[in-house]
Write a protein that holds these residues in place. Structure first.
Motif, mmCIF file in Angstrom:
data_model
loop_
_atom_site.group_PDB
_atom_site.id
_atom_site.type_symbol
_atom_site.label_atom_id
_atom_site.label_comp_id
_atom_site.label_asym_id
_atom_site.label_seq_id
_atom_site.Cartn_x
_atom_site.Cartn_y
_atom_site.Cartn_z
ATOM 1 N N TYR A 53 0.863 -1.183 0.000
ATOM 2 C CA TYR A 53 0.000 0.000 0.000
ATOM 3 C C TYR A 53 0.900 1.234 0.000
ATOM 4 O O TYR A 53 1.579 1.514 0.987
ATOM 5 C CB TYR A 53 -0.921 -0.019 1.218
ATOM 6 N N CYS A 135 -12.659 -6.337 8.948
ATOM 7 C CA CYS A 135 -11.838 -5.489 8.094
ATOM 8 C C CYS A 135 -10.965 -4.614 8.988
ATOM 9 O O CYS A 135 -11.337 -4.302 10.120
ATOM 10 C CB CYS A 135 -12.710 -4.557 7.250
ATOM 11 N N SER A 137 -8.414 -0.947 8.586
ATOM 12 C CA SER A 137 -7.962 0.140 7.727
ATOM 13 C C SER A 137 -6.685 0.698 8.321
ATOM 14 O O SER A 137 -6.461 0.636 9.524
ATOM 15 C CB SER A 137 -8.959 1.267 7.562
ATOM 16 N N THR A 153 -5.794 3.320 3.341
ATOM 17 C CA THR A 153 -6.172 2.102 2.638
ATOM 18 C C THR A 153 -7.663 1.931 2.459
ATOM 19 O O THR A 153 -8.088 1.219 1.548
ATOM 20 C CB THR A 153 -5.651 0.861 3.363
ATOM 21 N N ILE A 156 -9.609 -3.114 4.374
ATOM 22 C CA ILE A 156 -8.805 -4.159 3.738
ATOM 23 C C ILE A 156 -8.805 -5.399 4.629
ATOM 24 O O ILE A 156 -9.227 -5.350 5.766
ATOM 25 C CB ILE A 156 -7.349 -3.707 3.463
ATOM 26 N N ARG A 157 -8.313 -6.491 4.077
ATOM 27 C CA ARG A 157 -8.196 -7.782 4.784
ATOM 28 C C ARG A 157 -9.530 -8.211 5.404
ATOM 29 O O ARG A 157 -9.557 -8.753 6.502
ATOM 30 C CB ARG A 157 -7.102 -7.721 5.828
#
Length: 159
Positions: A53, A135, A137, A153, A156-157
């Motif tokens: 990122y 999630c 961030s 970001t 994410i994930r």
């Protein structure tokens, strides 16, 4: 005569040894192990998601200046992030990093109560609690060559 020379060398060598200890030139085995342990502690544990990122310039929107990577540790059930200056030359300044999970918990580096001026990286930062299926961030910033770069970001994930 030979005996006298030996006697003179022994005190001289002892004097050099004492002087080295006083000057800190001789390091104990435990003192040598501490930097290795500290360096190991400065890394995220777990598996990298394979994504980098990049931070973006506030002025131009171009990426550069620094990048972050996130990791998942299945044993601890925590996410981790680290944000590096790029290139890794110590010329960046004011590197900050934050990780947020869906519950609203977050970690920041440097902490607000102990601000620092990092030049190489910020982190590692871990989520506080079990973040399985949540999630995260990540956000951060750094200054490089007078240009401020921001990292954001979004979620994410997830999952």
């Amino acid at each position: 005569m030979k005996r006298l020379k030996k006697r003179l060398r022994t005190p001289q060598l002892m004097g050099v040894g004492v002087m080295a200890l006083l000057l800190g030139l001789v390091v104990s085995p435990t003192a040598q192990a501490a930097p290795v342990a500290a360096a190991a502690a400065a890394e995220c544990t777990g598996s990298w998601d394979g994504k980098t990122y990049w931070a973006h310039s506030r002025a131009t929107g171009r990426s550069g200046g620094g990048y972050a990577r996130t990791y998942w540790n299945g044993s601890t059930k925590k996410n981790c992030v680290k944000f590096w200056s790029s290139p890794y030359d110590g010329l960046a300044s004011h590197i900050t990093l934050a990780i947020f999970d869906e519950s609203g918990d977050y970690s920041i580096d440097p902490p607000k109560e102990h601000p620092a001026n990092y030049h190489y990286y910020a982190g590692p930062l871990y989520t506080w609690f079990d973040s399985t299926g949540q999630c995260i961030s990540v956000s951060g910033s750094l200054v490089r060559g007078g240009v401020t770069y921001d990292l954001e970001t979004g979620p994410i994930r997830c999952g």
